[in-house]
Write a protein that holds these residues in place. Sequence first.
Motif, PDB file in Angstrom:
ATOM      1  N   VAL A 165       0.533  -1.072   0.447  1.00 62.48           N
ATOM      2  CA  VAL A 165      -0.079  -0.183   0.328  1.00 62.48           C
ATOM      3  C   VAL A 165       0.882   1.410  -0.064  1.00 62.48           C
ATOM      4  O   VAL A 165       0.146   2.145  -0.559  1.00 62.48           O
ATOM      5  N   ASN A 166       2.167   1.568   0.545  1.00 64.99           N
ATOM      6  CA  ASN A 166       2.942   2.698   0.318  1.00 64.99           C
ATOM      7  C   ASN A 166       3.812   2.831  -0.768  1.00 64.99           C
ATOM      8  O   ASN A 166       3.013   3.873  -0.316  1.00 64.99           O
ATOM      9  N   SER A 167       3.807   1.956  -1.164  1.00 62.45           N
ATOM     10  CA  SER A 167       4.787   2.165  -2.327  1.00 62.45           C
ATOM     11  C   SER A 167       3.656   1.864  -3.723  1.00 62.45           C
ATOM     12  O   SER A 167       4.518   2.123  -4.627  1.00 62.45           O
ATOM     13  N   ASN A 168       2.673   0.999  -3.198  1.00 62.84           N
ATOM     14  CA  ASN A 168       2.177   0.725  -4.802  1.00 62.84           C
ATOM     15  C   ASN A 168       3.399  -0.369  -5.614  1.00 62.84           C
ATOM     16  O   ASN A 168       2.647  -0.532  -7.007  1.00 62.84           O
ATOM     17  N   LYS A 169       4.036  -1.107  -4.670  1.00 64.34           N
ATOM     18  CA  LYS A 169       4.598  -1.905  -5.460  1.00 64.34           C
ATOM     19  C   LYS A 169       4.333  -3.046  -5.178  1.00 64.34           C
ATOM     20  O   LYS A 169       4.463  -3.726  -4.365  1.00 64.34           O
ATOM     21  N   ALA A 179      17.006 -16.855  -2.211  1.00 61.53           N
ATOM     22  CA  ALA A 179      17.356 -15.640  -2.554  1.00 61.53           C
ATOM     23  C   ALA A 179      16.116 -14.800  -2.368  1.00 61.53           C
ATOM     24  O   ALA A 179      15.561 -14.674  -1.503  1.00 61.53           O
ATOM     25  N   ASN A 180      16.657 -13.605  -2.010  1.00 62.05           N
ATOM     26  CA  ASN A 180      15.823 -12.482  -1.622  1.00 62.05           C
ATOM     27  C   ASN A 180      14.417 -12.155  -1.949  1.00 62.05           C
ATOM     28  O   ASN A 180      14.125 -12.574  -3.286  1.00 62.05           O
ATOM     29  N   VAL A 181      13.645 -11.222  -1.134  1.00 58.69           N
ATOM     30  CA  VAL A 181      12.732 -11.109  -1.318  1.00 58.69           C
ATOM     31  C   VAL A 181      12.008  -9.150  -1.023  1.00 58.69           C
ATOM     32  O   VAL A 181      12.961  -9.003  -0.343  1.00 58.69           O
ATOM     33  N   GLN A 182      11.820  -8.422  -2.404  1.00 57.14           N
ATOM     34  CA  GLN A 182      11.449  -6.816  -2.227  1.00 57.14           C
ATOM     35  C   GLN A 182      11.091  -6.808  -3.260  1.00 57.14           C
ATOM     36  O   GLN A 182       9.700  -7.693  -3.406  1.00 57.14           O
ATOM     37  N   ILE A 183      10.545  -5.463  -3.054  1.00 57.10           N
ATOM     38  CA  ILE A 183       8.820  -4.703  -3.386  1.00 57.10           C
ATOM     39  C   ILE A 183       9.566  -3.925  -4.634  1.00 57.10           C
ATOM     40  O   ILE A 183      11.053  -3.826  -4.721  1.00 57.10           O
ATOM     41  N   TYR A 184       8.946  -3.879  -5.617  1.00 55.56           N
ATOM     42  CA  TYR A 184       9.619  -3.916  -7.294  1.00 55.56           C
ATOM     43  C   TYR A 184       7.743  -3.327  -8.486  1.00 55.56           C
ATOM     44  O   TYR A 184       7.271  -4.069  -7.889  1.00 55.56           O
ATOM     45  N   THR A 185       8.854  -2.764  -9.558  1.00 59.38           N
ATOM     46  CA  THR A 185       7.210  -1.796  -9.332  1.00 59.38           C
ATOM     47  C   THR A 185       6.255  -3.382 -10.520  1.00 59.38           C
ATOM     48  O   THR A 185       6.888  -4.210 -11.185  1.00 59.38           O
ATOM     49  N   ASP A 186       5.297  -2.994 -10.621  1.00 58.03           N
ATOM     50  CA  ASP A 186       4.402  -4.497 -10.859  1.00 58.03           C
ATOM     51  C   ASP A 186       4.858  -4.895 -12.357  1.00 58.03           C
ATOM     52  O   ASP A 186       4.508  -3.674 -12.779  1.00 58.03           O
ATOM     53  N   ASN A 187       4.868  -6.000 -12.677  1.00 56.27           N
ATOM     54  CA  ASN A 187       5.369  -6.341 -14.056  1.00 56.27           C
ATOM     55  C   ASN A 187       4.648  -7.788 -14.461  1.00 56.27           C
ATOM     56  O   ASN A 187       5.127  -7.768 -15.717  1.00 56.27           O
ATOM     57  N   GLY A 188       3.810  -8.511 -13.453  1.00 46.47           N
ATOM     58  CA  GLY A 188       3.348  -9.536 -13.797  1.00 46.47           C
ATOM     59  C   GLY A 188       3.930 -10.348 -14.389  1.00 46.47           C
ATOM     60  O   GLY A 188       3.771 -11.737 -15.222  1.00 46.47           O
ATOM     61  N   SER A 225      10.158   1.676   5.310  1.00 48.71           N
ATOM     62  CA  SER A 225       9.138   2.209   4.540  1.00 48.71           C
ATOM     63  C   SER A 225       9.482   2.835   3.008  1.00 48.71           C
ATOM     64  O   SER A 225       9.146   3.449   2.222  1.00 48.71           O
ATOM     65  N   GLY A 226      10.213   1.722   2.554  1.00 44.56           N
ATOM     66  CA  GLY A 226      11.116   2.510   1.643  1.00 44.56           C
ATOM     67  C   GLY A 226      10.083   2.265   0.736  1.00 44.56           C
ATOM     68  O   GLY A 226       9.051   1.319   0.298  1.00 44.56           O
ATOM     69  N   THR A 227      10.246   3.025  -0.864  1.00 46.78           N
ATOM     70  CA  THR A 227       9.110   3.122  -1.886  1.00 46.78           C
ATOM     71  C   THR A 227      10.231   2.187  -3.235  1.00 46.78           C
ATOM     72  O   THR A 227       9.036   2.159  -4.645  1.00 46.78           O
ATOM     73  N   ALA A 228      11.463   2.228  -3.566  1.00 48.96           N
ATOM     74  CA  ALA A 228      12.000   2.644  -4.455  1.00 48.96           C
ATOM     75  C   ALA A 228      12.219   1.047  -4.904  1.00 48.96           C
ATOM     76  O   ALA A 228      11.790  -0.012  -4.172  1.00 48.96           O
ATOM     77  N   ASN A 230       3.175  -2.449  13.645  1.00 45.47           N
ATOM     78  CA  ASN A 230       2.871  -1.574  13.832  1.00 45.47           C
ATOM     79  C   ASN A 230       1.897  -0.814  13.130  1.00 45.47           C
ATOM     80  O   ASN A 230       1.618   0.376  13.133  1.00 45.47           O
ATOM     81  N   GLY A 231       0.829  -1.494  12.216  1.00 51.93           N
ATOM     82  CA  GLY A 231       0.229  -0.803  11.827  1.00 51.93           C
ATOM     83  C   GLY A 231      -0.308  -0.093  10.087  1.00 51.93           C
ATOM     84  O   GLY A 231      -1.625   0.934   9.501  1.00 51.93           O
ATOM     85  N   THR A 232       1.226  -0.083  10.172  1.00 53.04           N
ATOM     86  CA  THR A 232       1.657   1.125   8.940  1.00 53.04           C
ATOM     87  C   THR A 232       0.975   0.928   7.338  1.00 53.04           C
ATOM     88  O   THR A 232       1.214  -0.287   7.433  1.00 53.04           O
ATOM     89  N   GLY A 233       1.449   1.796   6.636  1.00 54.57           N
ATOM     90  CA  GLY A 233       1.132   1.662   4.877  1.00 54.57           C
ATOM     91  C   GLY A 233       2.680   0.181   4.470  1.00 54.57           C
ATOM     92  O   GLY A 233       2.003  -0.437   3.600  1.00 54.57           O
ATOM     93  N   ALA A 234       3.414   0.563   5.362  1.00 55.89           N
ATOM     94  CA  ALA A 234       4.587  -0.469   4.700  1.00 55.89           C
ATOM     95  C   ALA A 234       4.357  -1.866   5.305  1.00 55.89           C
ATOM     96  O   ALA A 234       5.076  -3.164   4.691  1.00 55.89           O
ATOM     97  N   GLN A 235       3.143  -2.076   5.828  1.00 55.18           N
ATOM     98  CA  GLN A 235       2.931  -3.413   5.933  1.00 55.18           C
ATOM     99  C   GLN A 235       1.634  -3.871   5.655  1.00 55.18           C
ATOM    100  O   GLN A 235       1.169  -4.258   6.276  1.00 55.18           O
TER     101      GLN A 235
END
Length: 423
Positions: free
Chosen positions: A292-296, A309-318, A397-400, A411-416
Motif C-alpha cells: 500500500v505504501n509504495s504501490n509496488k 533468494a531475496n524478496v523485495q518490492i518492485y514495480t508491478d510487471n506481471g 517504509s521504502g518505495t524504491a 505497527n499498522g503502517t502502510g509498509a505492512q
Amino acid sequence: MKWRTLVLFSLAALLLLAGGRPAGMPKAEAAPVWNLTWSDEFNGASGSAPDGGKWGYDLGAGGWGNNELQNYTNRRDNSYLDGSGNLVIKAIKENYNGSAYTSARLLTKGKFNQAYGKFEARIKLPYGQGIWPAFWMLGSNLDQAGWPGAGELDIMEYLGHDTRTVYGTVHGPGYSGAGGISKSYTLPSGSFSDSFHTFSVEWEPTQIRWYVDGNLFHTFNKSQLGAGQTWVFDHSFFMILNLAVGGNWPGYPNASTVFPQTMTVDYVRVYSQGSSPSAPVESGAVYKLINVNSNKALDVYAASTADGANVQIYTDNGTGAQRWQAFAQADGSFTLINPASNKALDAAGAGTADGTNVQIANQNGSAAQKWRITANADGSFKLINVNSGKALDVSSSGTADGTNVQLWTDNGTGAQKWRLVKL
C-alpha cells in the motif's frame, strides 16, 4: 419434558415459523474471530534460553510484596527450553544469595504488550504446599501509574496444595489485594499437575472472560464496579509467567513439599479480535501482493529460483517473480509459494528479531513459512509470520525498486499493508 416447558417451547416454535421470536429471546451472534498477533511455541534446543526477543526477567528476592521466599534468577537452572517444544520454569530448594529457594519470573515488558484480545497458554502445573505458579498481566504503564493503578489481570493462579482448582482475578483501584474480583474453577476429575491444560482470557473494552480448556468460569463487566472503584483495563498490558515459593496466600512449604517443582509451558499465544475471517483467501489461488505504501509488488530478486533468494518490492510487471500461490494450513495460516521456483515465502533462519530477512526457501512446513493473513479496516491485509508473530514489512517504509522486505513488529503502517490481487 414438563408441561410448562412444552407449552413455552411450542409457542417459541410458532413465533419463529411466523417470522418473529419471543420477547427476550437473544439474537444469534457469530462467535468472535481471533487473529494471531504474537506467540511463542518454545521450539529450541534442550537447555537453551527462552527467546530474548520475547521475554525478559524479573530478578531478586525481597518477598515481592507477598512475603514470598524465592530468589528469581535468569539462570538456565531455573528457566530453559526442554527440546520438546516447552518452556520449563523450575523452583529449586537451595541456598542462593541469602534465599532458601530459587525460581524464575519471565515477562514481556518492553518487548510485547497489547490492549484487548485473547491471551492463552497451555501449561502443566506443579504441586505441593507453598507452591504458587501464575500466568498473568500488568498494565504497561506500571512504572508511571504504579500498582494497582496500572491494573492487574490474573489469567491463572494456582495453589499447589489444591491441585484441582485455579483462580481468575482482576485488581484495580478500589478492588486490589484481598479485595480483588475473583472466581475459581475446579476440575471435575484429575489434577492440573497430571497433564497440560489451557488457560485463557478474552478481554474486550467493557468485559473480560476467563476460560479453562474452553470452559467459561468467570465474567467481569465494567458495569459491576461501584463507587471508589476504577476500570483500568483500557490500555495495553504485558504478560508474566512465574513460579513463586511461599507467600501470604498459599502459605509456606512444609515437610510434605517435594523439590524441585516445575511449571511446564507448551505455548503462549495472543490474538486480536476481527469481525471477519483471517482473509478471503482462496487456497490454491494465485495472487500478487501490492504494498500500500509504495504501490509496488512483492517480488523475488532477479526472478531467481535459488534457495535463499531475496524478496523485495518492485514495480508491478506481471512476471512469475511476482506471483504467489496461497495454500491454507490446518491452523488457519497460509503458505505462499512462488510458482516460478516452487519455493516458499520464508523468514530467513527461522528468525524472530525485527529486521529478519524474508526470502524464498525450499518448502519445509515450518512455522517460519506460515503466514496469518488478516484484514485491515481499509481493505488491505497484513501478513503475520506464525513463528515470530511479526509482520511482513518493507524496510524503512521504502518505495524504491529493490527495497528489501523483512519481519518487523506489527505497527499498522502502510509498509505492512498489502493488497491481494487474485490472478
